[in-house]
Scaffold this motif. Sequence first.
Motif, PDB file in Angstrom:
ATOM      1  N   LEU A  87       0.686  -1.228   0.068  1.00 60.37           N
ATOM      2  CA  LEU A  87      -0.287  -0.095   0.053  1.00 60.37           C
ATOM      3  C   LEU A  87       0.999   1.359   0.505  1.00 60.37           C
ATOM      4  CD1 LEU A  87      -2.454   1.173   0.386  1.00 60.37           C
ATOM      5  CD2 LEU A  87      -2.255   1.076   2.854  1.00 60.37           C
ATOM      6  N   ILE A  88       1.753   1.361   0.616  1.00 60.02           N
ATOM      7  CA  ILE A  88       2.684   2.276   0.672  1.00 60.02           C
ATOM      8  C   ILE A  88       3.461   2.103  -1.029  1.00 60.02           C
ATOM      9  CG2 ILE A  88       5.028   3.449   1.788  1.00 60.02           C
ATOM     10  CD1 ILE A  88       3.871   1.473   4.382  1.00 60.02           C
ATOM     11  N   SER A  89       4.216   1.353  -1.049  1.00 60.99           N
ATOM     12  CA  SER A  89       5.017   1.461  -2.244  1.00 60.99           C
ATOM     13  C   SER A  89       3.912   2.204  -3.097  1.00 60.99           C
ATOM     14  CB  SER A  89       5.353   0.622  -2.210  1.00 60.99           C
ATOM     15  OG  SER A  89       4.958  -0.341  -3.985  1.00 60.99           O
ATOM     16  N   TYR A  90       2.341   2.409  -3.392  1.00 63.84           N
ATOM     17  CA  TYR A  90       1.383   2.862  -4.165  1.00 63.84           C
ATOM     18  C   TYR A  90       0.921   3.532  -4.200  1.00 63.84           C
ATOM     19  CZ  TYR A  90      -2.757   2.638  -6.332  1.00 63.84           C
ATOM     20  OH  TYR A  90      -3.645   3.458  -7.102  1.00 63.84           O
ATOM     21  N   TRP A  91       1.034   4.084  -2.592  1.00 64.66           N
ATOM     22  CA  TRP A  91       0.909   5.334  -2.703  1.00 64.66           C
ATOM     23  C   TRP A  91       2.002   6.269  -2.999  1.00 64.66           C
ATOM     24  CZ3 TRP A  91      -2.520   8.999  -1.200  1.00 64.66           C
ATOM     25  CH2 TRP A  91      -3.309   9.114   0.095  1.00 64.66           C
ATOM     26  N   ILE A  92       2.974   5.803  -2.602  1.00 65.61           N
ATOM     27  CA  ILE A  92       4.833   7.118  -3.004  1.00 65.61           C
ATOM     28  C   ILE A  92       4.061   7.031  -4.626  1.00 65.61           C
ATOM     29  CG2 ILE A  92       6.910   6.751  -3.687  1.00 65.61           C
ATOM     30  CD1 ILE A  92       7.459   5.465  -0.731  1.00 65.61           C
ATOM     31  N   GLN A  93       3.879   6.170  -5.202  1.00 62.82           N
ATOM     32  CA  GLN A  93       3.868   5.925  -7.122  1.00 62.82           C
ATOM     33  C   GLN A  93       1.936   6.728  -7.434  1.00 62.82           C
ATOM     34  OE1 GLN A  93       4.784   2.299  -9.161  1.00 62.82           O
ATOM     35  NE2 GLN A  93       5.295   1.884  -7.185  1.00 62.82           N
ATOM     36  N   TYR A  94       1.242   6.830  -6.333  1.00 66.11           N
ATOM     37  CA  TYR A  94      -0.082   6.600  -6.923  1.00 66.11           C
ATOM     38  C   TYR A  94      -0.704   8.068  -5.699  1.00 66.11           C
ATOM     39  CZ  TYR A  94       0.535   4.482 -10.492  1.00 66.11           C
ATOM     40  OH  TYR A  94       0.900   3.297 -11.371  1.00 66.11           O
ATOM     41  N   ALA A 103       4.201  13.173  -5.799  1.00 62.50           N
ATOM     42  CA  ALA A 103       4.490  11.885  -6.772  1.00 62.50           C
ATOM     43  C   ALA A 103       5.792  12.036  -6.894  1.00 62.50           C
ATOM     44  CB  ALA A 103       3.117  11.586  -8.051  1.00 62.50           C
ATOM     45  N   MET A 104       5.709  10.353  -6.771  1.00 64.91           N
ATOM     46  CA  MET A 104       7.380   9.837  -7.432  1.00 64.91           C
ATOM     47  C   MET A 104       8.804  10.311  -6.828  1.00 64.91           C
ATOM     48  SD  MET A 104       7.260   7.458  -9.721  1.00 64.91           S
ATOM     49  CE  MET A 104       5.709   5.943 -10.604  1.00 64.91           C
ATOM     50  N   LEU A 105       8.126  10.708  -5.133  1.00 66.10           N
ATOM     51  CA  LEU A 105       9.069  11.173  -4.863  1.00 66.10           C
ATOM     52  C   LEU A 105      10.895   9.818  -5.196  1.00 66.10           C
ATOM     53  CD1 LEU A 105       8.031  12.789  -1.240  1.00 66.10           C
ATOM     54  CD2 LEU A 105       8.549  14.011  -2.863  1.00 66.10           C
ATOM     55  N   TYR A 106      10.372   8.746  -4.761  1.00 68.15           N
ATOM     56  CA  TYR A 106      11.261   8.010  -5.248  1.00 68.15           C
ATOM     57  C   TYR A 106      10.414   7.407  -6.255  1.00 68.15           C
ATOM     58  CZ  TYR A 106      13.053   9.541  -0.483  1.00 68.15           C
ATOM     59  OH  TYR A 106      14.050  10.278  -0.106  1.00 68.15           O
ATOM     60  N   ASN A 107      11.320   5.984  -6.487  1.00 68.27           N
ATOM     61  CA  ASN A 107      10.228   5.357  -8.303  1.00 68.27           C
ATOM     62  C   ASN A 107      11.214   3.945  -7.643  1.00 68.27           C
ATOM     63  OD1 ASN A 107      13.010   5.798  -9.361  1.00 68.27           O
ATOM     64  ND2 ASN A 107      11.897   6.837 -10.324  1.00 68.27           N
ATOM     65  N   GLY A 108      11.619   2.526  -8.020  1.00 64.89           N
ATOM     66  CA  GLY A 108      11.840   1.809  -8.554  1.00 64.89           C
ATOM     67  C   GLY A 108      12.486   1.358  -7.031  1.00 64.89           C
ATOM     68  N   GLN A 109      13.840   0.841  -6.943  1.00 64.24           N
ATOM     69  CA  GLN A 109      14.091   0.202  -5.365  1.00 64.24           C
ATOM     70  C   GLN A 109      13.627   0.722  -3.879  1.00 64.24           C
ATOM     71  OE1 GLN A 109      14.758  -3.039  -5.342  1.00 64.24           O
ATOM     72  NE2 GLN A 109      14.763  -2.903  -2.731  1.00 64.24           N
ATOM     73  N   ARG A 110      14.186   2.329  -4.673  1.00 61.06           N
ATOM     74  CA  ARG A 110      14.226   3.267  -3.724  1.00 61.06           C
ATOM     75  C   ARG A 110      12.485   4.042  -2.632  1.00 61.06           C
ATOM     76  NH1 ARG A 110      18.433   7.745  -3.850  1.00 61.06           N
ATOM     77  NH2 ARG A 110      16.841   9.245  -4.632  1.00 61.06           N
ATOM     78  N   ALA A 111      11.362   3.701  -3.746  1.00 59.53           N
ATOM     79  CA  ALA A 111      10.545   2.985  -3.739  1.00 59.53           C
ATOM     80  C   ALA A 111      10.087   2.508  -2.320  1.00 59.53           C
ATOM     81  CB  ALA A 111       9.945   3.601  -4.383  1.00 59.53           C
TER      82      ALA A 111
END
Length: 241
Positions: A87-94, A103-111
Motif C-alpha cells: 500500500l505504501i509503495s502504491y501511495w508513493i507512486q499514486y 508523486a514519485m518522490l522515489y521510484n524503483g528500489q528506493r520506493a
Amino acid sequence: MLTALARIPRRLGALVPGALALLALGGCAVKHPTGNLVRGKQLFVAKCAACHTLSHAAATGTVGPNLDDAFRQDRADGVKSTSIEGLISYWIQYPNKQGVMPAMLYNGQRAQDVAAYVAHVAAEPGQDTGALATAVASVSQKPAVEKNGTVEIDADPTGQLKFLASSASATAGNVTLRMKNMSSTPHDIAITGGGLNQVGAVVSGGGVSTVTASLKPGTYTFYCSVDGHEAAGMKGTLTVK
Ligand code: HEC
C-alpha cells in the motif's frame, strides 16, 4: 475510522486490478535484507519526514497523516507488513491527485526500501535498534558555541531535516550563523526572535548559507525556512548573553 488499507479500493475504482497487482508486487518483497531497511529509513527521513509523523524515525511532520495512526488499525486487524508495504509503495507512486503529496518522490528500489521501512515500523511500539538505530546521524546534545562572532550550525549531511546542533550560544553584538549543507536536500539558515527575522540563501551539495544580525541578549530561534523543514524539527534555540 477506515483503515488505511480499506481506503485503497475506494480511491481506485476501476483501477482495482492494477492496484492488486501492485499490492501483490509488494507482497513478493517479503525478505528485505536489513541494508534495505536502513536505506529506507534514510530515504524516509530525507523526503517524507517533513510531512509525516513516524515515531521510529523520530519524524514529526504534520502536513500529511500520522503514519503510526494510519496503520494502527491494520496492525490490530493482523494485516501483514507485506500488504502494508504494498500500500505504501502504491501511495508513493499514486498519491491523491488533489492532495499535496508529490508523486514519485522515489521510484524503483528506493520506493520499495522506503515502503519496507515504513511497513516495518509504523504503529509498532518501541524504538529502532541495531543498524536501524544508527542509520541516521543523531543531533549533538552539545550546543554550538560562537567563535569570533560566528556560530557554525551545519545541516545533517545525509539529508535529514535537522541541524547537527539543536541549541547554540553567542555573546551579544554582530553574530553570524553559518550552515554548511553537504546533502542534496536544499536548506537555508534563518533566525527569528526579538522582532527580527532574517533568512540566508538556500544551498545544497556543499554550499554554505549564512545570516548575520546584531543581537541583543535574549533567546532566538534558528531554523530552516524551506517549506516544512522547521515543522519537521529543523530548528533550535540560540541563547545570546
Ligand atoms: C508535501 C508533504 C508530503 C510529503 C513530502 C509526503 N507526503 Fe505522504 N501524504 C501527504 C498528505 C497530505 C497525505 C494525505 C493524502 C493527500 O492529501 O494526498 C499523504 C498520504 C500518505 C499516505 C497514506 C496514509 C493514509 O492515511 O492512508 C502514505 C502511506 C504516505 N503519505 C507516505 C509517504 C511517504 C512514504 C513519503 C516519502 C516518499 C511521503 N508520504 C511524502 C503529504 C506528504
